[in-house]
Design a protein around this motif. Structure first.
Motif, PDB file in Angstrom:
ATOM      1  N   SER A  14       0.724  -1.306  -0.003  1.00  0.00           N
ATOM      2  CA  SER A  14      -0.051  -0.032  -0.016  1.00  0.00           C
ATOM      3  C   SER A  14       0.876   1.368   0.175  1.00  0.00           C
ATOM      4  O   SER A  14       2.086   1.283   0.542  1.00  0.00           O
ATOM      5  N   MET A  15       0.297   2.235  -0.711  1.00  0.00           N
ATOM      6  CA  MET A  15       0.912   3.670  -0.573  1.00  0.00           C
ATOM      7  C   MET A  15       0.350   4.609   0.499  1.00  0.00           C
ATOM      8  O   MET A  15       0.588   5.518   0.650  1.00  0.00           O
ATOM      9  N   GLY A  71      -7.857  12.859  -3.714  1.00  0.00           N
ATOM     10  CA  GLY A  71      -6.472  11.964  -3.688  1.00  0.00           C
ATOM     11  C   GLY A  71      -5.659  12.430  -4.771  1.00  0.00           C
ATOM     12  O   GLY A  71      -6.108  13.644  -5.501  1.00  0.00           O
ATOM     13  N   GLY A  72      -4.635  11.581  -5.117  1.00  0.00           N
ATOM     14  CA  GLY A  72      -3.847  12.209  -6.104  1.00  0.00           C
ATOM     15  C   GLY A  72      -4.436  12.117  -7.441  1.00  0.00           C
ATOM     16  O   GLY A  72      -4.068  12.940  -8.282  1.00  0.00           O
ATOM     17  N   THR A  73      -5.420  11.414  -7.904  1.00  0.00           N
ATOM     18  CA  THR A  73      -5.996  11.249  -9.000  1.00  0.00           C
ATOM     19  C   THR A  73      -6.850  12.389  -9.310  1.00  0.00           C
ATOM     20  O   THR A  73      -6.756  12.742 -10.402  1.00  0.00           O
ATOM     21  N   ASN A  76      -4.266  15.177  -9.912  1.00  0.00           N
ATOM     22  CA  ASN A  76      -3.705  14.926 -11.328  1.00  0.00           C
ATOM     23  C   ASN A  76      -4.762  15.317 -12.394  1.00  0.00           C
ATOM     24  O   ASN A  76      -4.419  15.977 -13.458  1.00  0.00           O
ATOM     25  N   PHE A 102      -1.493   5.895 -13.801  1.00  0.00           N
ATOM     26  CA  PHE A 102      -2.464   5.808 -14.678  1.00  0.00           C
ATOM     27  C   PHE A 102      -3.572   6.872 -14.404  1.00  0.00           C
ATOM     28  O   PHE A 102      -4.556   6.944 -15.397  1.00  0.00           O
ATOM     29  N   VAL A 145       7.493  13.230 -12.195  1.00  0.00           N
ATOM     30  CA  VAL A 145       7.267  12.442 -11.223  1.00  0.00           C
ATOM     31  C   VAL A 145       8.302  12.485 -10.236  1.00  0.00           C
ATOM     32  O   VAL A 145       9.326  12.135 -10.626  1.00  0.00           O
ATOM     33  N   ASP A 202       0.257  14.293  -1.669  1.00  0.00           N
ATOM     34  CA  ASP A 202      -1.096  13.636  -0.703  1.00  0.00           C
ATOM     35  C   ASP A 202      -0.792  13.339   0.556  1.00  0.00           C
ATOM     36  O   ASP A 202       0.013  12.666   1.007  1.00  0.00           O
ATOM     37  N   HIS A 204      -2.572  11.903   2.322  1.00  0.00           N
ATOM     38  CA  HIS A 204      -3.210  10.488   2.758  1.00  0.00           C
ATOM     39  C   HIS A 204      -2.097   9.148   2.301  1.00  0.00           C
ATOM     40  O   HIS A 204      -2.360   8.022   2.592  1.00  0.00           O
ATOM     41  N   LYS A 205      -0.990   9.726   1.681  1.00  0.00           N
ATOM     42  CA  LYS A 205       0.134   8.693   1.730  1.00  0.00           C
ATOM     43  C   LYS A 205       1.149   8.740   2.792  1.00  0.00           C
ATOM     44  O   LYS A 205       0.925   8.259   3.730  1.00  0.00           O
TER      45      LYS A 205
HETATM   46  N1  0PR Z   1       0.442   9.602  -8.118  1.00  0.00           N
HETATM   47  C1  0PR Z   1       1.223   8.858  -7.869  1.00  0.00           C
HETATM   48  C2  0PR Z   1       2.824   9.047  -7.954  1.00  0.00           C
HETATM   49  C3  0PR Z   1       0.745   7.753  -7.417  1.00  0.00           C
HETATM   50  O1  0PR Z   1       1.368   6.733  -6.818  1.00  0.00           O
HETATM   51  C4  0PR Z   1      -0.822   7.591  -7.162  1.00  0.00           C
HETATM   52  C5  0PR Z   1      -1.300   6.207  -6.268  1.00  0.00           C
HETATM   53  C6  0PR Z   1      -1.538   8.565  -7.482  1.00  0.00           C
HETATM   54  C7  0PR Z   1      -0.838   9.700  -8.381  1.00  0.00           C
HETATM   55  C8  0PR Z   1      -2.981   8.567  -7.519  1.00  0.00           C
HETATM   56  O2  0PR Z   1      -3.411   8.459  -5.867  1.00  0.00           O
HETATM   57  P1  0PR Z   1      -4.762   8.181  -5.595  1.00  0.00           P
HETATM   58  O3  0PR Z   1      -4.721   6.524  -5.373  1.00  0.00           O
HETATM   59  O4  0PR Z   1      -4.697   8.836  -4.173  1.00  0.00           O
HETATM   60  O5  0PR Z   1      -5.830   8.727  -6.298  1.00  0.00           O
HETATM   61  N2  0PR Z   1      -0.345   5.337  -6.288  1.00  0.00           N
HETATM   62  C9  0PR Z   1      -0.970   3.909  -5.853  1.00  0.00           C
HETATM   63  C10 0PR Z   1      -1.310   3.215  -6.746  1.00  0.00           C
HETATM   64  O6  0PR Z   1      -2.414   3.653  -7.479  1.00  0.00           O
HETATM   65  C11 0PR Z   1      -1.870   4.135  -4.490  1.00  0.00           C
HETATM   66  C12 0PR Z   1      -2.281   3.291  -3.822  1.00  0.00           C
HETATM   67  C13 0PR Z   1      -2.648   3.335  -2.455  1.00  0.00           C
HETATM   68  C14 0PR Z   1      -2.118   1.734  -3.936  1.00  0.00           C
HETATM   69  C15 0PR Z   1      -3.048   2.333  -1.660  1.00  0.00           C
HETATM   70  C16 0PR Z   1      -2.243   0.638  -3.016  1.00  0.00           C
HETATM   71  C17 0PR Z   1      -2.924   1.108  -1.955  1.00  0.00           C
HETATM   72  O7  0PR Z   1      -3.266   0.044  -0.972  1.00  0.00           O
HETATM   73  O8  0PR Z   1      -0.941   2.028  -7.102  1.00  0.00           O
END
Ligand code: 0PR
Length: 360
Positions: A14-15, A71-73, A76, A102, A145, A202, A204-205
């Protein structure tokens, strides 16, 4: 309801992480507030301004504007939207390294812009020459990034920003995951290091805030105006967010976490996480696996599929890169003793296989 959420004891993929106790408490207290309606919920609206001020401090921005997103989505997507609104071309394009998250594909889809994905270099960072060849007069945005999702790499942000400036395009840095660890490294990644316009960072990361708390920062408040729509029946007259009603929990927990942890607590967290990543990488190497050097607290190693699946069967929550390697994200909840237990399980699986093969 008797269901329980999962524990973090075996979560390596998880992030996100366990919110800090003060963040959890603040989230619960502000659960029923809606920063989307600041006229009705002024206290959470004031907190949101404080959250942005504090994020600005991390990201080298003296007079920050922005908001706490879902969130990050969302952050972005909004950054791409700002660039599209600013573009002079009617067919704008966005240039991104293949390591980009993505969520930018979702942005391209929703906003109907042309996403040009360019290769990364041998160290998995944006290839500056490839970016330079991909931009043209219709480029609205260059994306870098700072802490990639798969390998934890930091793109050469100053060079990418220069390319953007030379083409009159905006530059966006996605520091969704890296933003809370990079202040303790030597990387050049933020507003004070390069001519960047927008950033995703973020809470929440790595920030230990409760979900949902993404961050969108913009260099100049006028950039946010590109997103604003009229809100005729609310007391405030416009709204720049993508969502309407949104949780105050993320906003309050962001302020609580930052108040508690910036800078010393986050510095300690980074040191611990990076030391864990270095240690785990070394153990994997000793066990005979190839390891991608963890330049941030994220380890990628080429465990055999059977070992990966064996670990999953033992309850470890692990994920794979698109190339099929095993990825371990050393989030704050990932302790040394957890990693010792994984290493012991990997050894056990190796021996199990040997037993199996000697029996044939
Ligand atoms: N930008 C980067 C560099 C990221 O790593 C992520 C998410 C995002 C944007 C998008 O953020 P949100 O998911 O908050 O919209 N990266 C992980 C992924 O998508 C997020 C994640 C979080 C994965 C919790 C697993 C988990 O349990 O893989």
């Amino acid at each position: 309801m008797r269901a329980e959420p999962q524990s973090f004891d075996r979560v390596l993929s998880s992030m996100c992480t366990k919110p800090h106790p003060v963040a959890r408490e603040a989230a619960m207290r502000f659960l029923a507030t809606n920063p989307g309606d600041p006229g009705t919920y002024p206290s959470v609206a004031a907190l949101e301004q404080e959250a942005i001020e504090r994020l600005g401090t991390l990201a080298g921005l003296a007079d920050p504007a922005g908001y706490i997103a879902s969130g990050g989505t969302e952050a972005n997507i909004q950054a791409v939207r700002i660039a599209r609104e600013r573009a002079r071309s009617s067919r704008p394009n966005v240039v991104m390294p293949e390591s980009g998250h993505f969520s930018f594909r979702k942005a391209a889809d929703v906003l109907e812009i042309d996403l040009r994905v360019v290769p990364t270099d041998a160290d998995r960072r944006a290839d500056v020459d490839a970016v330079r060849s991909a931009v043209d007069d219709e480029t609205a945005l260059v994306i870098g990034v700072a802490g990639t999702t798969e390998y934890g790499r930091v793109d050469p942000i100053p060079e990418l920003a220069e390319i953007a400036t030379a083409h009159d395009a905006l530059c966006h840095v996605d520091a969704a995951w890296g933003g809370f660890v990079l202040p303790f490294t030597e990387y050049e990644w933020h507003f004070d290091h390069a001519a960047i316009d927008t950033m995703t960072i973020d809470p929440h990361k790595m920030g230990q805030a409760a979900i949902p708390a993404g961050g969108l920062l913009v260099r100049d408040a006028a950039l946010l105006d590109e997103l604003a729509v009229d809100t005729p029946y609310l007391e405030t007259t416009s709204q720049a967010t993508l969502t309407g009603t949104r949780s105050g929990a993320g906003v309050a927990s962001t302020v609580a976490a930052l108040e508690e942890l910036w800078p010393g607590g986050y510095a300690d967290q980074y040191e611990r996480a990076q030391a864990n990543a270095t240690w785990f990488a070394e153990q994997c190497r000793r066990l005979g696996y190839r390891v991608v050097e963890p330049t941030l607290p994220l380890v990628v190693t080429d465990l055999p599929t059977a070992t990966f699946e064996g670990l999953r069967d033992l309850g470890w929550r692990l994920s794979r890169t698109s190339a099929g390697e095993t990825r371990v994200v050393c989030m704050p909840h990932v302790t040394r003793s957890m990693l010792e237990a994984v290493v012991a399980d990997i050894k056990g699986l190796q021996q199990g296989r040997k037993v199996l093969s000697s029996g044939i």
